[in-house]
Scaffold this motif. Structure first.
Motif, PDB file in Angstrom:
ATOM      1  N   ARG A   1      17.699  61.881  35.830  1.00 59.11           N
ATOM      2  CA  ARG A   1      16.524  61.357  35.138  1.00 59.11           C
ATOM      3  C   ARG A   1      16.136  59.972  35.668  1.00 59.11           C
TER       4      ARG A   1
ATOM      5  N   ARG B   1      25.981  64.011  21.654  1.00 58.30           N
ATOM      6  CA  ARG B   1      25.049  64.402  20.588  1.00 58.30           C
ATOM      7  C   ARG B   1      25.714  65.267  19.533  1.00 58.30           C
TER       8      ARG B   1
ATOM      9  N   LEU C   1      22.552  55.725  29.569  1.00 61.88           N
ATOM     10  CA  LEU C   1      21.217  55.707  30.174  1.00 61.88           C
ATOM     11  C   LEU C   1      20.986  54.380  30.898  1.00 61.88           C
TER      12      LEU C   1
ATOM     13  N   SER D   1      16.282  61.244  22.343  1.00 63.78           N
ATOM     14  CA  SER D   1      17.498  60.450  22.252  1.00 63.78           C
ATOM     15  C   SER D   1      17.943  60.056  23.647  1.00 63.78           C
ATOM     16  N   GLU D   2      18.640  58.967  23.727  1.00 58.58           N
ATOM     17  CA  GLU D   2      19.193  58.572  25.019  1.00 58.58           C
ATOM     18  C   GLU D   2      20.441  59.375  25.328  1.00 58.58           C
ATOM     19  N   ARG D   3      20.930  60.095  24.337  1.00 52.61           N
ATOM     20  CA  ARG D   3      22.175  60.826  24.560  1.00 52.61           C
ATOM     21  C   ARG D   3      21.864  62.196  25.133  1.00 52.61           C
ATOM     22  N   THR D   4      22.342  62.436  26.323  1.00 53.76           N
ATOM     23  CA  THR D   4      22.099  63.735  26.927  1.00 53.76           C
ATOM     24  C   THR D   4      22.952  64.765  26.202  1.00 53.76           C
TER      25      THR D   4
END
Lengths: 369, 369
Positions: free
Chosen positions: A95, A299, A316, B78-81
């Motif tokens: 990304r 998550r 990130l 979300s920044e969490r993949t």
């Protein structure tokens, strides 16, 4: 991995290697018949003229490689792929690269040998990549060191390699923070589940060499015990392998000890989720009887039963920094090449950045008293 | 995405586009001064001379692209993949490509427009990819159709597009099997949670067009109800979006209905794990009060509480087949080019393969009576 050279082409074409070089670099200076002979040999051998590709047109393919050494993103024990920290990092790097207009290639290299070095160097020489992000399981990976020395843009992700540009998270501080939090919530018998031996050298001391992520978390754990006045107990440190299964086994093993821990800190979330399942199967209540803490803040942690307290690293931000850092090295290299600057000067200025972690508290740990 | 052409280069260099073409293809026929002018314009514009790259040397970069249309592998909220089916497919395709000596590039294209077509075609023209595996959310994606028509090797993964080579799983048969299993275990009020509207057109009939995965699972669910003599109830079909959160919300919504379902079939495992959490939070016992079934058979399913009954598709086999099929198309194309064969003849022989699924029964469903 024996690589074809222009000498092989020369031999096949029945000309000197200087002629092949001339065909590749200045075809206009070579007689058409000779050019055809050389081209036919190139085609027959499927030879990739790296030098030609590089010098004819200095085209950036706007591609980066993410190379993992000595590990695999695949779960070799099963056909079922799984959510690993490595996958998440690759996705997040993809990304970050996307946003910068770059494509990310992903490669696993099982060895740190000459063949791996040649492989990656050829990617650079053929113009297929402009830079590499390396994921290594120890500092001083010889392939990365050599590529760095040769001036190829490389950034190490997740390991504090002193000889390279790198981006890491504060694993040791995280280990300390976990133990302190558990102590404040009343836990006194705190166990740890580490990564596998390939990622965690048992018996390494806190002052010795550059720790891996797993070792740094262990040292932080020892720091925490010391700070809280708790005595380290070797039987409460269990070796895992990052998998759900190993977390399950480690928790079961810890539950069957004469003196059972009242908290388990696992080196990643997958092992922690395996531990939650083991404790559920054994009828041990989380967090009342045993608190559980993971690492990675995936998550899923909001949805486990109970939801999982875990260490968050700003993945990130780290990935974006790593890509930005790599793109700067690429630009710097291009400038140096056009200005014939001293490559040694650039290597002196290593960028090494550590990102802070923080503990995300959910229901698998008791409230602080 | 406005693409540079040799006309832009010609304009910048103050020459005709025929001259630029000549510089790119036969530099030896152009005066050095003119060559320099054109080269300077190429550099200034950062123009990538695709045609030149192609015609000068027909080099295979041994790279495949996996392109996802109209979707994203990123969790934008979300920044969490996170672990998604798409990530798993990409990882498994990467492994299959690796084994065949190929590298896999991954790209998300949010649109099916001309710009996306030009983007992928340029990857082919520049020799950066030899073939494409496309993940689409509806049949008849115009970019894939056009690339296929132009003779570029393409394979569609996960969608039974009648106009392309494709590899799919038997989604409809799976939906039927889930309902039958739930019926045999005593469930009579069976609910379904689908994918989002972009992947699932509400109101589409079983006979109409080519169904998406989510639609095919829904049709299989309807087939199952019919076969078991159960009446479909629209309020028991809830739209999700593949996420943990949406599974949580859908299960909570179904629990609050006047007539509560006694089973929920969710279109993927992540939604099913969200549903397990919602039922846990609401104090609803799984499977005694409500059975839960997911889809994808992810590694985590053994470790959820309770472990999750789920539909397994042979992803590894499917990915290996897709890569093999694509490599055959690539080889075929290379043969055609050297033999100047009729491209239409090759297109007639579409390879379209459907793989069977099977239900993996765990503790989130009741035993068959």
């Amino acid at each position: 991995m024996s690589r074809l050279t222009i000498k092989d082409v020369a031999k096949a074409a029945g000309v000197s290697f200087q002629t092949v070089s001339l065909v590749l670099n200045h075809p206009e200076k070579v007689a058409p018949r000779t050019r055809e002979l050389v081209q036919a040999a190139i085609d027959a051998l499927n030879f990739i003229p790296n030098v030609a590709a590089r010098s004819l047109r200095n085209i950036s393919t706007r591609t980066l490689a993410c190379v993992m050494f000595n590990g695999s993103s695949y779960d070799e024990r099963s056909e079922r792929t799984q959510d690993t920290h490595y996958h998440n990092v690759v996705q997040t790097l993809t990304r970050a690269a996307d946003r910068a207009g770059y494509t990310l290639l992903q490669r696993n290299l099982m060895r740190e040998d000459e063949a791996s070095l040649v492989y990656v160097r050829d990617l650079f020489l053929a113009g297929r990549i402009d830079g590499m992000i390396a994921m290594v399981n120890r500092a001083g990976n010889p392939v990365v060191s050599e590529l760095h020395r040769l001036g190829y843009p490389c950034v190490v992700y997740g390991m504090a390699d002193p000889a390279c540009h790198h981006v890491v998270q504060s694993d040791r501080q995280a280990g300390l923070a976990v133990v302190e939090h558990l102590y404040r919530s009343g836990c006194r018998r705190i166990a740890l589940v580490t990564g596998p031996q390939k990622d965690h050298q048992p018996g390494k001391s806190r002052e010795q060499g550059v720790p891996t992520s797993s070792e740094a978390r262990y040292f932080g754990y020892l720091d925490g015990l010391e700070k809280c006045g708790l005595t380290p107990r070797p039987e409460w440190v269990v070796t895992g392998d990052w998998s759900l299964e190993s977390g399950y086994r480690a928790a079961a093993q810890l539950c069957h000890q004469a003196e059972r821990p009242d908290a388990i800190f696992l080196g990643n979330d997958r092992m922690a989720l395996g531990a939650l399942k083991a404790l559920y199967d054994l009828g041990v209540k989380v967090p009342h009887e045993i608190s559980v803490v993971g690492f990675d803040n995936m998550r899923y942690d909001d949805f486990s039963i109970p939801s999982l307290t875990s260490v968050d690293a700003p993945m990130l931000e780290m990935c974006e920094f790593a890509v930005k850092l790599l793109l700067e090295r690429i630009e710097q290299r291009q400038e140096q090449r056009s200005q014939s600057a001293d490559p040694a000067a650039a290597q002196a200025a290593l960028v090494q950045k550590m990102f802070s972690t923080h503990l995300v508290i959910r229901d698998s740990t008791r409230p602080v008293m």
